[in-house]
Design a protein around this motif. Structure first.
Motif, PDB file in Angstrom:
ATOM      1  N   THR A   1       0.888  -1.234   0.091  1.00 18.59           N
ATOM      2  CA  THR A   1       0.086   0.038  -0.126  1.00 18.59           C
ATOM      3  C   THR A   1       0.884   1.019   0.030  1.00 18.59           C
ATOM      4  OG1 THR A   1      -1.505  -1.149   1.164  1.00 18.59           O
ATOM      5  CG2 THR A   1      -1.926   1.210   1.371  1.00 18.59           C
ATOM      6  N   ALA A   2       1.830   1.287   0.827  1.00 16.44           N
ATOM      7  CA  ALA A   2       2.754   2.433   0.781  1.00 16.44           C
ATOM      8  C   ALA A   2       3.432   2.605  -0.449  1.00 16.44           C
ATOM      9  CB  ALA A   2       3.831   2.286   1.908  1.00 16.44           C
ATOM     10  N   LEU A   3       3.972   1.432  -0.949  1.00 16.12           N
ATOM     11  CA  LEU A   3       4.612   1.643  -2.422  1.00 16.12           C
ATOM     12  C   LEU A   3       3.771   2.148  -3.403  1.00 16.12           C
ATOM     13  CD1 LEU A   3       6.609  -1.735  -2.333  1.00 16.12           C
ATOM     14  CD2 LEU A   3       7.669   0.899  -2.427  1.00 16.12           C
ATOM     15  N   LEU A   4       2.552   1.612  -3.577  1.00 15.89           N
ATOM     16  CA  LEU A   4       1.506   1.914  -4.485  1.00 15.89           C
ATOM     17  C   LEU A   4       1.063   3.475  -4.281  1.00 15.89           C
ATOM     18  CD1 LEU A   4      -0.121   0.838  -6.907  1.00 15.89           C
ATOM     19  CD2 LEU A   4      -2.131   0.547  -5.267  1.00 15.89           C
ATOM     20  N   SER A   5       1.133   4.047  -3.017  1.00 15.61           N
ATOM     21  CA  SER A   5       0.629   5.277  -2.692  1.00 15.61           C
ATOM     22  C   SER A   5       1.700   6.181  -2.975  1.00 15.61           C
ATOM     23  CB  SER A   5       0.211   5.497  -1.202  1.00 15.61           C
ATOM     24  OG  SER A   5      -0.714   4.779  -0.919  1.00 15.61           O
ATOM     25  N   LYS A   6       2.935   5.638  -2.815  1.00 20.12           N
ATOM     26  CA  LYS A   6       4.282   6.520  -3.260  1.00 20.12           C
ATOM     27  C   LYS A   6       4.288   6.745  -4.698  1.00 20.12           C
ATOM     28  CE  LYS A   6       9.216   7.321  -2.528  1.00 20.12           C
ATOM     29  NZ  LYS A   6      10.415   6.891  -2.026  1.00 20.12           N
ATOM     30  N   GLY A   7       4.103   5.709  -5.485  1.00 16.23           N
ATOM     31  CA  GLY A   7       4.039   5.902  -6.654  1.00 16.23           C
ATOM     32  C   GLY A   7       3.110   6.647  -7.310  1.00 16.23           C
ATOM     33  N   TYR A   8       1.823   6.805  -6.864  1.00 12.99           N
ATOM     34  CA  TYR A   8       0.700   7.577  -7.040  1.00 12.99           C
ATOM     35  C   TYR A   8       1.172   8.992  -6.858  1.00 12.99           C
ATOM     36  CZ  TYR A   8      -3.667  10.215  -7.523  1.00 12.99           C
ATOM     37  OH  TYR A   8      -4.490  11.078  -7.668  1.00 12.99           O
ATOM     38  N   VAL A   9       1.686   9.220  -5.746  1.00 18.71           N
ATOM     39  CA  VAL A   9       2.193  10.806  -5.432  1.00 18.71           C
ATOM     40  C   VAL A   9       3.025  11.356  -6.207  1.00 18.71           C
ATOM     41  CG1 VAL A   9       3.308  12.117  -3.534  1.00 18.71           C
ATOM     42  CG2 VAL A   9       1.486  10.616  -2.838  1.00 18.71           C
ATOM     43  N   LEU A  10       4.187  10.370  -6.676  1.00 27.35           N
ATOM     44  CA  LEU A  10       5.108  10.922  -7.541  1.00 27.35           C
ATOM     45  C   LEU A  10       4.652  11.197  -8.760  1.00 27.35           C
ATOM     46  CD1 LEU A  10       7.980   8.379  -6.337  1.00 27.35           C
ATOM     47  CD2 LEU A  10       8.188  10.882  -6.264  1.00 27.35           C
ATOM     48  N   GLU A  11       3.772  10.478  -9.237  1.00 26.07           N
ATOM     49  CA  GLU A  11       2.984  10.543 -10.677  1.00 26.07           C
ATOM     50  C   GLU A  11       2.138  11.827 -10.520  1.00 26.07           C
ATOM     51  OE1 GLU A  11      -0.327   8.373 -13.630  1.00 26.07           O
ATOM     52  OE2 GLU A  11      -0.025   7.609 -11.546  1.00 26.07           O
TER      53      GLU A  11
END
Length: 378
Positions: free
Chosen positions: A66-76
């Motif tokens: 969940t943290a990785l997926l969320s971080k990817g989204y924030v960076l996007e």
């Protein structure tokens, strides 16, 4: 607790108040706490603060999906697509089975996969533009190999290995489709396409008698990926040669086809090979990804009746069948086939020795496999 306060404020629609409380909260020593804080910052549009919270969560558990997926989204969201693709890639590596996740997260995964694919394609296109002149200076085989090297290096394609379910001859290269130069008889085989086709059509007109399910496990055997095709005529075969012997029925019904094959250097092993079949794949049917028995042998395909919307993949290379145009491939590399048309697809399939083996190695492998068979009946 402060974390409860910020969540309550968010539930009440007070996004700014929740973000303000999140600012006041000190160190949170739990992944869930940092995820909640990141969620609040995201809702407030404070992406840099959300990123900091997600980094805190990943410091506690680097494998948090969940943290990785969320971080990817924030960076996007921050326009950092290259960084986002790297994080998304790590998230996808640790993702649980997609059908176990809620719909919203399933959509997030699909979106992540799409961004990763776009970034890989962009990287490939950039590198290709830098090296086009260099590629042009290479020979045909060198160019093909270096282009695939670029595709693998940029992640545009995946590398596949030879993974036989039975016997592996070590040291043989994992070649998806072999060059024709190893099989000087291929042109002669292709010149006989009409002969094979005529005898095949006689069988089809006769109601496909002699065609039987290719996958047919004994009751109680684990079927794995073959569940849909086990005992099904959606993928059926008519044997011309089986376990090293020409079939009597085929000799009577397809005498020219069996004679042509007898003149081809197929893989002869007493009681084991060659096997040669007319293979029928029904409309809207897919043969799932699978691996063959040994890289000592290769498979030959000669397409005979191929509607539109049929395809074949070996490893990372996808090809379309063309009637009368044969190819040879290593079936111990993961491969699959599909027929998305409304008509049956028919090809001739038979096995040959891997040309990279010496005559002495072929003889040894034959004895090795035969001795294994004889051991089973002791």
């Amino acid at each position: 607790m402060s974390t409860d306060r910020m969540l309550n404020a968010l539930r009440q629609g007070d996004v700014k108040g929740a973000a303000s409380i999140a600012d006041e909260v000190g160190e949170i020593s739990s992944v869930d706490g940092e995820l909640n804080r990141a969620m609040i910052y995201r809702a407030a549009g404070e992406m840099l603060k959300a990123l900091r919270s997600l980094d805190n969560a990943l410091a506690l558990n680097p494998y948090s999906f969940t943290a990785l997926l969320s971080k990817g989204y924030v960076l996007e969201c921050l326009g950092k697509n290259k960084d986002s693709a790297e994080v998304y890639t790590n998230a996808l590596m640790v993702a649980p089975p997609i059908d176990t996740l809620p719909k919203g997260m399933q959509e997030a995964i699909k979106s992540a996969e799409q961004l990763v694919a776009r970034v890989k394609q962009e990287k490939y296109e950039y590198i290709k533009s830098q090296l086009d002149d260099d590629l042009g200076s290479l020979s045909g085989l060198e160019r093909k190999r270096m282009r695939e090297c670029m595709e693998l290096y940029t992640g545009r394609k995946k590398s596949y290995r030879s993974e036989p379910v039975d016997l592996l001859v070590p040291g043989l290269p994992a070649i998806q489709f072999f060059e024709r130069k190893y099989f000087p008889w291929l042109e002669g085989l292709e010149s006989c396409t009409d002969v094979f086709l005529n005898e095949l059509q006689s069988l089809v007109v006769g109601g496909k008698a002699g065609f039987n399910p290719y996958i047919n496990y004994a009751k109680g055997t684990p079927v794995n990926q073959w569940k849909e095709l086990d005992g099904s005529r959606k993928w059926s075969t008519y044997y011309l040669w089986r376990d090293g012997d020409v079939q009597e029925r085929a000799s009577n019904e397809c005498p020219k086809s069996t004679q042509i094959l007898s003149d081809i250097p197929m893989a002869h092993q007493l009681g084991l090979a060659p096997n040669a079949v007319f293979s029928a794949l029904a409309p809207e049917t897919k043969i799932p990804p699978h691996n063959g028995s040994t890289n000592a042998r290769l498979l030959v395909h000669l397409p005979l009746i191929v509607p539109e919307s049929c395809g074949f993949r070996v490893g990372n290379e996808v090809r379309k069948w063309e009637v009368g145009s044969a190819w040879v491939f290593d079936d111990t590399i993961e491969h699959e086939a599909w027929n998305d048309s409304s008509l049956d697809r028919y090809i001739l399939i038979f096995d040959v020795w891997n040309p990279l083996l010496s005559v002495e190695e072929v003889e040894f492998v034959s004895k090795l496999m035969k001795s294994s068979d004889s051991w089973r009946v002791l």
